[in-house]
Scaffold this active site. Structure first.
Site, short mmCIF file in Angstrom:
data_model
loop_
_atom_site.label_atom_id
_atom_site.label_comp_id
_atom_site.label_asym_id
_atom_site.label_seq_id
_atom_site.Cartn_x
_atom_site.Cartn_y
_atom_site.Cartn_z
N SER A 153 7.07 -28.93 -49.17
CA SER A 153 6.24 -27.96 -48.45
C SER A 153 6.87 -26.57 -48.46
O SER A 153 6.18 -25.57 -48.63
CB SER A 153 6.01 -28.42 -47.01
OG SER A 153 5.24 -29.58 -46.95
N GLY A 179 -0.65 -17.48 -43.46
CA GLY A 179 -1.33 -17.64 -42.18
C GLY A 179 -2.84 -17.70 -42.33
O GLY A 179 -3.49 -16.66 -42.48
N TRP A 219 0.35 -23.91 -36.99
CA TRP A 219 0.82 -24.90 -37.97
C TRP A 219 1.26 -24.23 -39.26
O TRP A 219 0.89 -24.65 -40.36
CB TRP A 219 -0.24 -25.97 -38.24
CG TRP A 219 -0.75 -26.64 -37.02
CD1 TRP A 219 -2.01 -26.58 -36.51
CD2 TRP A 219 0.01 -27.46 -36.12
NE1 TRP A 219 -2.08 -27.31 -35.35
CE2 TRP A 219 -0.87 -27.87 -35.08
CE3 TRP A 219 1.35 -27.89 -36.10
CZ2 TRP A 219 -0.45 -28.68 -34.04
CZ3 TRP A 219 1.75 -28.70 -35.04
CH2 TRP A 219 0.86 -29.09 -34.04
N ILE A 220 2.08 -23.20 -39.13
CA ILE A 220 2.49 -22.40 -40.27
C ILE A 220 3.87 -22.83 -40.75
O ILE A 220 4.88 -22.59 -40.08
CB ILE A 220 2.48 -20.90 -39.93
CG1 ILE A 220 1.13 -20.49 -39.31
CG2 ILE A 220 2.79 -20.07 -41.18
CD1 ILE A 220 -0.08 -20.80 -40.18
N ARG A 277 -2.65 -27.32 -53.16
CA ARG A 277 -3.08 -28.72 -53.18
C ARG A 277 -2.70 -29.40 -54.48
O ARG A 277 -2.42 -30.61 -54.50
CB ARG A 277 -4.60 -28.79 -52.98
CG ARG A 277 -5.06 -28.45 -51.58
CD ARG A 277 -6.55 -28.15 -51.55
NE ARG A 277 -7.00 -27.82 -50.21
CZ ARG A 277 -8.11 -27.13 -49.94
NH1 ARG A 277 -8.87 -26.70 -50.95
NH2 ARG A 277 -8.45 -26.87 -48.70
N GLU A 324 -3.99 -28.73 -45.52
CA GLU A 324 -4.61 -28.20 -46.73
C GLU A 324 -5.82 -29.02 -47.16
O GLU A 324 -6.04 -29.33 -48.32
CB GLU A 324 -3.58 -28.08 -47.86
CG GLU A 324 -2.49 -27.07 -47.49
CD GLU A 324 -1.46 -26.87 -48.58
OE1 GLU A 324 -1.82 -27.01 -49.76
OE2 GLU A 324 -0.31 -26.56 -48.24
N THR A 336 -8.35 -31.90 -44.82
CA THR A 336 -8.27 -33.26 -44.29
C THR A 336 -8.96 -34.24 -45.24
O THR A 336 -9.69 -33.86 -46.15
CB THR A 336 -8.95 -33.35 -42.92
OG1 THR A 336 -10.35 -33.06 -43.08
CG2 THR A 336 -8.34 -32.36 -41.92
#
Length: 387
Positions: free
Chosen positions: A94, A133, A165-166, A246, A366, A368
């Site tokens: 990540s 962001g 959630w950054i 992704r 990125e 669900t």
């Protein structure tokens, strides 16, 4: 004839070039030497040495490696590195994904020449760290409802809002922040030391513990006109960046799955119950076989999508197929591996529970499961189900 490699049951390795194998080997060796001896402690204590690792990753050439005129390496080579990094830990992959495929990609694709000159060399070398962001406390899967707003004040912009959630938030030097304006959604290159900008960390995580996760808070942050990304307007900008990231996930989760499978296979061959290794029991062999099949299929899918990307044929729905399938099967492999390890599977003596809890986040961020399912559903039916 050589004995088959249990971790490459269908010989996908034969599809790679010598250069791709060399790059993969470099990443695998670095992860084995640098990450695996320490990552369990980082995970247990909720730590991640971002600054140290950024410089090492820069020296290895892994930051921005997929970008033309920067790394210039193919999509498959990039994917193989992401796979090896996530075999170490999802937090490590990540960290690289956000810097390379979100922050650097946004500046490289949509930025001005001045923005590129200022930030890309520093991000590539690991001297600087970037974050991205987009998600907000009340708009995760629906980025079009974001409340962060940038308004004109003479030649400047005044940016206010909160992102949530950054990854890399509090350790970053630059943030790519997406905001509503009177001219639609625009992206901004925001120095993290700008007055009014803060990035408080999110604590008490049970997943991605060896990773920095933060809020971004913009309290009337004043930015010059040149801070705006000039080459894109609307949601196309952030969604294009997310597709790039992704793609790395499609490969990366197969690294976590491989780590779990390798551990389960070794455990099954050495753990003795009822006077024989548990790997000799039919039910255990079925579990191992199912895991090997899904690992092989997921890795082959990643390879196929990588070649499509190199040929310029990769579309958003293809990325959704890869992200949905591979995160699902990686999580199932991790859960099955945990069962084979029994109670030992919940300890950090083995990598299983660490990967499993990490994958619970990766399957969500990125895009669900539900979002990617509906992207594919719309592709199949021609009917949009989001609204």
């Amino acid at each position: 004839m050589d004995a088959p490699d249990p971790l490459d049951l269908i010989a996908i390795d034969a599809l790679l070039t010598d250069e791709e194998r060399q790059i993969r080997g470099l990443a695998r060796e670095w992860v084995a030497d640098r990450i695996l001896p320490e990552v369990d402690d980082w995970f247990e204590h909720g730590e991640f040495p971002a600054r140290e690792l950024a410089k090492e990753l820069g020296q290895l050439g892994f930051l921005g490696m997929q970008l033309p005129d920067i790394g210039g390496l193919g999509a498959v080579a990039y994917g193989l590195v992401e796979l090896e990094l996530e075999a170490g830990d999802s937090g490590l992959r990540s960290f690289v994904s956000v810097t390379s495929a979100l922050a650097m990609f946004a500046i490289h694709t949509f930025g001005s020449e001045e923005q590129k000159a200022e930030w890309l060399p520093r991000l590539q070398s690991g001297e600087a760290i970037g974050c991205f962001g987009l998600s907000e406390p009340d708009s995760g899967s629906d980025p079009g409802s974001m409340r962060t707003f940038a308004k004109r004040d003479g030649d400047d912009w005044i940016l206010s809002g909160t992102k949530m959630w950054i990854t890399n938030g509090s350790c970053s030097d630059v943030a790519i922040v997406w905001a509503n304006t009177d001219d639609g959604i625009r992206g901004f290159v925001v120095p993290c030391d700008a007055p009014g900008f803060s990035a408080p960390d999110i604590h008490k995580k049970m997943s991605l513990r060896a990773s920095v996760t933060s809020e971004l808070v913009m309290d009337e942050v004043r930015l010059p006109a040149g801070a705006m990304l000039p080459e894109v307007r609307g949601l196309r900008g952030p969604l294009t960046c997310l597709n790039e990231a992704r793609f790395g996930i499609i490969w990366g989760v197969m690294g976590a799955a491989r780590s779990c499978f390798a551990s389960a296979l070794e455990y099954a061959k050495t753990r003795v119950q009822f006077d024989r290794p548990i790997g000799s029991f039919q039910l255990t062999q079925k579990k191992l076989t199912d895991m090997a099949l899904e690992l092989s299929k997921g890795t082959l899918l990643a390879h196929h999508l990588g070649r499509m990307k190199e040929q310029g044929r990769l579309e958003a729905q293809h990325v959704s197929v890869g992200k949905l399938n591979n995160t699902r099967v990686a999580l199932e492999i991790a859960r099955t591996a945990r069962g084979i390890h029994g109670a030992n599977g919940i300890t950090l003596e083995y990598p299983i529970m660490r990967h499993m809890t990490n994958l619970e986040s990766v399957i969500t961020y990125e895009g669900t499961e539900e979002v990617h399912t509906l992207v594919i559903g719309e592709t199949l039916t021609g009917l949009r189900a989001f609204t």
